[in-house]
Design a protein around this motif. Structure first.
Motif, PDB file in Angstrom:
ATOM      1  N   ALA A  22       0.861  -1.183   0.000  1.00  0.00           N
ATOM      2  CA  ALA A  22       0.000   0.000   0.000  1.00  0.00           C
ATOM      3  C   ALA A  22       0.896   1.231   0.000  1.00  0.00           C
ATOM      4  O   ALA A  22       1.894   1.282   0.727  1.00  0.00           O
TER       5      ALA A  22
ATOM      6  N   GLN B  85      -4.870   3.697   1.678  1.00  0.00           N
ATOM      7  CA  GLN B  85      -4.936   2.543   0.783  1.00  0.00           C
ATOM      8  C   GLN B  85      -4.826   1.250   1.587  1.00  0.00           C
ATOM      9  O   GLN B  85      -5.552   0.284   1.320  1.00  0.00           O
TER      10      GLN B  85
ATOM     11  N   GLN C 226      -8.114   0.562   3.153  1.00  0.00           N
ATOM     12  CA  GLN C 226      -9.089   0.067   2.173  1.00  0.00           C
ATOM     13  C   GLN C 226      -8.866  -1.417   1.876  1.00  0.00           C
ATOM     14  O   GLN C 226      -9.823  -2.192   1.817  1.00  0.00           O
TER      15      GLN C 226
END
Length: 82
Positions: A34, A39, A42
């Motif tokens: 990431a 990110q 997520q």
């Protein structure tokens, strides 16, 4: 009609850490999986990260020596440098 599918082979990698643990979101950033914390969050919330073959949705989960983090067809085996 026949459909031919080639499944990607799982990769395996050892990751050395020099602390007792690393948080899961920090691990994803540390390995470059990431690019940002958002990110990483997520990926974790989407349920695509497994720890020891179980889906983990807790971004603060402590990953320790002996754990295996699996994401995107790669298994990361956590080891202590000590």
């Amino acid at each position: 009609m026949k459909i031919k599918v080639n499944a990607a082979k799982r990769k395996s990698e050892e990751v050395l850490i020099n602390t007792d643990f690393i948080r899961l979101d920090s691990f994803l950033k540390f390995k470059g999986i990431a690019e940002t914390g958002g990110q990483a969050k997520q990926f974790i919330n989407d349920g695509i990260v497994k720890i020891n073959d179980e889906v983990c949705t807790a971004r603060g989960k402590k990953v320790r020596h002996g754990d295996t983090v699996s994401i995107f067809s790669t298994d990361y085996h956590i080891k202590n440098e000590n």
